[in-house]
Design a protein around this motif. Sequence first.
Motif, PDB file in Angstrom:
ATOM      1  N   ARG A  53      15.106   2.333   5.088  1.00  0.00           N
ATOM      2  CA  ARG A  53      13.686   1.976   5.029  1.00  0.00           C
ATOM      3  C   ARG A  53      12.823   3.174   4.637  1.00  0.00           C
ATOM      4  NH1 ARG A  53      11.570   1.212  10.742  1.00  0.00           N
ATOM      5  NH2 ARG A  53      11.581   3.493  10.539  1.00  0.00           N
ATOM      6  N   ASP A  54      13.177   4.352   5.167  1.00  0.00           N
ATOM      7  CA  ASP A  54      12.355   5.554   4.997  1.00  0.00           C
ATOM      8  C   ASP A  54      12.951   6.538   4.002  1.00  0.00           C
ATOM      9  OD1 ASP A  54      10.724   4.538   7.059  1.00  0.00           O
ATOM     10  OD2 ASP A  54      11.987   5.467   8.588  1.00  0.00           O
ATOM     11  N   ARG A  92      18.074   0.808  23.254  1.00  0.00           N
ATOM     12  CA  ARG A  92      18.148  -0.432  22.473  1.00  0.00           C
ATOM     13  C   ARG A  92      19.576  -0.939  22.368  1.00  0.00           C
ATOM     14  NH1 ARG A  92      14.913   1.097  17.107  1.00  0.00           N
ATOM     15  NH2 ARG A  92      15.964  -0.801  16.360  1.00  0.00           N
ATOM     16  N   SER A 150      17.126   2.516   9.552  1.00  0.00           N
ATOM     17  CA  SER A 150      15.835   3.221   9.498  1.00  0.00           C
ATOM     18  C   SER A 150      15.787   4.161   8.313  1.00  0.00           C
ATOM     19  CB  SER A 150      15.610   4.002  10.797  1.00  0.00           C
ATOM     20  OG  SER A 150      15.507   3.126  11.901  1.00  0.00           O
ATOM     21  N   GLN A 195      15.687   6.601  22.863  1.00  0.00           N
ATOM     22  CA  GLN A 195      15.111   5.307  22.523  1.00  0.00           C
ATOM     23  C   GLN A 195      16.160   4.387  21.894  1.00  0.00           C
ATOM     24  OE1 GLN A 195      12.027   4.111  23.087  1.00  0.00           O
ATOM     25  NE2 GLN A 195      11.274   5.979  24.064  1.00  0.00           N
ATOM     26  N   LEU A 196      16.953   4.927  20.983  1.00  0.00           N
ATOM     27  CA  LEU A 196      17.972   4.117  20.327  1.00  0.00           C
ATOM     28  C   LEU A 196      19.087   3.717  21.283  1.00  0.00           C
ATOM     29  CD1 LEU A 196      18.424   5.626  16.747  1.00  0.00           C
ATOM     30  CD2 LEU A 196      16.937   3.787  17.519  1.00  0.00           C
ATOM     31  N   LEU A 200      21.789   1.575  13.564  1.00  0.00           N
ATOM     32  CA  LEU A 200      20.328   1.584  13.704  1.00  0.00           C
ATOM     33  C   LEU A 200      19.713   2.730  12.903  1.00  0.00           C
ATOM     34  CD1 LEU A 200      19.929   0.807  17.530  1.00  0.00           C
ATOM     35  CD2 LEU A 200      19.389  -0.711  15.619  1.00  0.00           C
ATOM     36  N   LEU A 201      20.319   3.907  12.988  1.00  0.00           N
ATOM     37  CA  LEU A 201      19.822   5.050  12.229  1.00  0.00           C
ATOM     38  C   LEU A 201      19.885   4.795  10.731  1.00  0.00           C
ATOM     39  CD1 LEU A 201      21.325   8.064  14.207  1.00  0.00           C
ATOM     40  CD2 LEU A 201      18.899   7.680  13.757  1.00  0.00           C
ATOM     41  N   LYS A 257      10.245   6.919  17.088  1.00  0.00           N
ATOM     42  CA  LYS A 257      11.119   6.256  18.052  1.00  0.00           C
ATOM     43  C   LYS A 257      12.441   5.827  17.413  1.00  0.00           C
ATOM     44  CE  LYS A 257       7.447   4.481  21.047  1.00  0.00           C
ATOM     45  NZ  LYS A 257       6.820   3.265  21.617  1.00  0.00           N
ATOM     46  N   ASP A 258      12.411   5.535  16.109  1.00  0.00           N
ATOM     47  CA  ASP A 258      13.619   5.118  15.418  1.00  0.00           C
ATOM     48  C   ASP A 258      14.577   6.271  15.175  1.00  0.00           C
ATOM     49  OD1 ASP A 258      12.705   2.501  15.295  1.00  0.00           O
ATOM     50  OD2 ASP A 258      11.779   2.765  13.332  1.00  0.00           O
ATOM     51  N   TYR A 259      14.110   7.501  15.433  1.00  0.00           N
ATOM     52  CA  TYR A 259      14.951   8.691  15.264  1.00  0.00           C
ATOM     53  C   TYR A 259      15.016   9.501  16.558  1.00  0.00           C
ATOM     54  CZ  TYR A 259      14.323   7.397  10.405  1.00  0.00           C
ATOM     55  OH  TYR A 259      14.304   6.698   9.214  1.00  0.00           O
ATOM     56  N   LYS A 319       7.502   5.388  14.040  1.00  0.00           N
ATOM     57  CA  LYS A 319       8.745   5.666  13.329  1.00  0.00           C
ATOM     58  C   LYS A 319       9.578   6.720  14.051  1.00  0.00           C
ATOM     59  CE  LYS A 319       7.820   4.313   8.562  1.00  0.00           C
ATOM     60  NZ  LYS A 319       7.806   4.745   7.140  1.00  0.00           N
TER      61      LYS A 319
END
Length: 245
Positions: A35-36, A231, A32, A227-228, A28-29, A221-223, A219
Amino acid sequence: MATTPKPTKRFRPLFTARLDEVAPLARLLWASYLRDRADFVDLLPDDYTAAFDKAFPPKLAAVEKLVTSATQQAKGMVFTAAIADLYEALPALLNRLEARVRRAEGLSVPTKKFGIAPAREARNDDDKEALAADLTTLLQNLADNKAALAKKGHTPADTAQLQALHDALVTNTTDQGVSTSTRRQLTQDNVTTINALETVMQEFFDDGKALYERSNPAKLKDYTYKQLLKRVRLARPAAPVPPVG
């Protein structure tokens, strides 16, 4: 003169996730980050380079393919559904027991020596052999302090659950055919591999927070570890499955 080998240290992960959750978190990391990536390069151009991008996937692949000592043990372990449920419920059982031990009076051992913390650590590490030994100590202290803990709500049924899990662990870790020395070596060999991945994961968490804490809550939340992890756990199959590390 022969030297006595130093005792093997138990693997201590950076995160509270189980070992079988590390790779899903890392995936997941990584998604992300890809993407970033432009933001990360702008933040730390000397760190987020083409070489970094090339080095991360092998670290992730190595952990995904890893055969941990806990997995080796699990190959020889057949848990009934009831025991699997007890294994899953153990953290909650230990939390309740810890509260009662903390409030009980006249215990034969100090609260910190009661045996709860080592059992919790072994369960978090999915180290079933260590957990069996730690539960032996815990059960002895429960027997020695039965009356004091009964006043705080601890019941024979609570002890019976811990005893059943202990007995299943002892039986299965005795019957499975992997030697203790092999399990220890596997664990030591895995420490470097897992730590290499988790160190980079921590950098993603820290740098993602630096980038998005004030500017982009979505964003962020993706780090964010919690939260991860949520998920990852929500994505698990609904049917109870014995953990394999």
